[in-house]
Design an enzyme around this catalytic site. Sequence first.
Site, PDB file in Angstrom:
ATOM      1  N   SER A  49       0.469  -1.373   0.056  1.00  0.00           N
ATOM      2  CA  SER A  49      -0.194  -0.238  -0.435  1.00  0.00           C
ATOM      3  C   SER A  49       1.085   1.464   0.168  1.00  0.00           C
ATOM      4  CB  SER A  49      -1.289  -0.230   0.959  1.00  0.00           C
ATOM      5  OG  SER A  49      -2.311  -0.668   0.997  1.00  0.00           O
ATOM      6  N   THR A  94      -6.760  -3.256   7.412  1.00  0.00           N
ATOM      7  CA  THR A  94      -5.709  -4.923   7.221  1.00  0.00           C
ATOM      8  C   THR A  94      -6.757  -5.909   8.334  1.00  0.00           C
ATOM      9  OG1 THR A  94      -4.648  -6.445   5.763  1.00  0.00           O
ATOM     10  CG2 THR A  94      -3.678  -5.102   6.796  1.00  0.00           C
ATOM     11  N   LYS A  98     -10.608  -5.548   9.649  1.00  0.00           N
ATOM     12  CA  LYS A  98     -11.402  -5.350   9.505  1.00  0.00           C
ATOM     13  C   LYS A  98     -12.700  -4.998  10.091  1.00  0.00           C
ATOM     14  CE  LYS A  98      -9.290  -6.075   5.070  1.00  0.00           C
ATOM     15  NZ  LYS A  98      -9.498  -6.434   3.275  1.00  0.00           N
ATOM     16  N   ASN A 119     -12.005  -0.874   5.274  1.00  0.00           N
ATOM     17  CA  ASN A 119     -10.933  -1.336   4.866  1.00  0.00           C
ATOM     18  C   ASN A 119     -10.014   0.460   4.980  1.00  0.00           C
ATOM     19  OD1 ASN A 119     -11.988  -0.476   2.585  1.00  0.00           O
ATOM     20  ND2 ASN A 119     -10.266  -1.204   1.261  1.00  0.00           N
ATOM     21  N   GLY A 158     -15.046 -18.899  -1.663  1.00  0.00           N
ATOM     22  CA  GLY A 158     -15.016 -18.749  -0.450  1.00  0.00           C
ATOM     23  C   GLY A 158     -16.496 -18.465   0.317  1.00  0.00           C
ATOM     24  N   ALA A 159     -16.408 -17.660   1.388  1.00  0.00           N
ATOM     25  CA  ALA A 159     -17.499 -17.032   1.964  1.00  0.00           C
ATOM     26  C   ALA A 159     -16.534 -15.978   3.756  1.00  0.00           C
ATOM     27  CB  ALA A 159     -18.277 -17.709   2.352  1.00  0.00           C
ATOM     28  N   LEU A 254      -8.353 -13.543  -5.633  1.00  0.00           N
ATOM     29  CA  LEU A 254      -8.457 -12.329  -5.157  1.00  0.00           C
ATOM     30  C   LEU A 254      -6.977 -12.066  -5.259  1.00  0.00           C
ATOM     31  CD1 LEU A 254     -11.784 -11.397  -2.677  1.00  0.00           C
ATOM     32  CD2 LEU A 254     -11.529 -11.285  -5.687  1.00  0.00           C
ATOM     33  N   TYR A 256      -2.891 -12.097  -5.038  1.00  0.00           N
ATOM     34  CA  TYR A 256      -1.718 -11.226  -6.261  1.00  0.00           C
ATOM     35  C   TYR A 256      -0.447 -11.858  -5.947  1.00  0.00           C
ATOM     36  CZ  TYR A 256      -1.656  -7.737  -2.172  1.00  0.00           C
ATOM     37  OH  TYR A 256      -1.441  -7.276  -1.571  1.00  0.00           O
ATOM     38  N   GLY A 277      -5.246 -10.456  -8.536  1.00  0.00           N
ATOM     39  CA  GLY A 277      -5.542  -9.784  -8.073  1.00  0.00           C
ATOM     40  C   GLY A 277      -5.030  -8.423  -7.277  1.00  0.00           C
TER      41      GLY A 277
END
Length: 316
Positions: A49, A94, A98, A119, A158-159, A254, A256, A277
């Site tokens: 970031s 992060t 979150k 986020n 995923g969930a 998602l 990377y 991602g």
Amino acid sequence: MIFRNGRKRRWSYCQIEHESSAEMEKMVEINGKTRVCGLIGYPVEHTLSPVIHNTLAGLLGHDLVYVPFPVEPGRVEDAVNGADALQLLGLNVTVPYKSEVLDFLSEIDTLARNIGAVNTLVRVKTGYKGYNTDMEGLYRAMVSERIQIEKERIILLGAGGAARAVAHLCALKGADTIYMLNRTYDKAERVAEEVNGVAGRQVVVPMLLEEYTRIPEGRYLAVQGTSVGLAPHNDRAVISDPAFYEKVHTGFDLIYNPWETRFMQLVKAGGGRACNGLKMLLYQGIIAYELWNDVHVKERDAQIVYERLEEQFRKS
Ligand code: NAP
């Protein structure tokens, strides 16, 4: 067609504009008025970031720096209060905070409240207001990759926190059906109830992971939203049966890191297109930056930031 580092370079159409924009990039000189933004999470050492926000500050000539802050478990409230006392302009949040951070905010954006996770925090008069830019970030990434959601039949693996945001996004953007497959059925069922309630239609169908053979015939957009395959476990995919991937026309992971996940390899082997991602990371960051600074980031600047991210990723 321009190639760089062995890969096709996207966005080459605006290369001239982009180079002039990059030339105008300024180094931020820290002074008494420099505003500070940052990231709270645990751990934060490997975050990309700072590349996004410090590059944007340079490109847009903003007197702003972005710093990661590791926050140990149990100290999130202290961190938010401390940031407020220090008048930090904004924070990203992060893993693993979150959802936990929601209790310490003075306002929460409606979308973030629906998703149950934030986020991005923006400083307001009474403390911090929480937003979720992951969902809009994923949407901008999909638009950039020319991936359509409207009327699509989607398989969502995923969930967890991220997959939940994806389910909300896909329902909101008019997906036909979303088969949500998760290792823990109850979690998928809870997300389905929540999203179907907000959408006002039975769009999410919860299933156990091993029930993938029950998905009706057809070609699907598949979004990989589990943490399976994340480095260093590069050789893992949540479903490894090649027959499953024959149903996938486009796979969006998602993750990377690694750059090409096992899921992406399996999608390609089945004849589909695959994306990682990194663009989602890029755009969720850009939207946070826009919220903090009340600006709109142009695509040519997004392109420069993406290339910096890619360079940084290769170095790390
Ligand atoms: P999370 O809330 O912890 O959810 C993890 C998900 O992975 C759950 O569905 C979990 O299933 C599943 N899972 C974990 N281990 C598994 C295993 N061995 N077998 C099967 N399923 C397993 O994490 P998250 O925040 O949603 O993040 C998920 C992924 O998205 C991470 O890799 C993260 O890096 C990525 N992400 C990327 C971006 C970006 O900007 N590109 C943004 C956010 C997240 P159970 O429910 O059964 O535990």
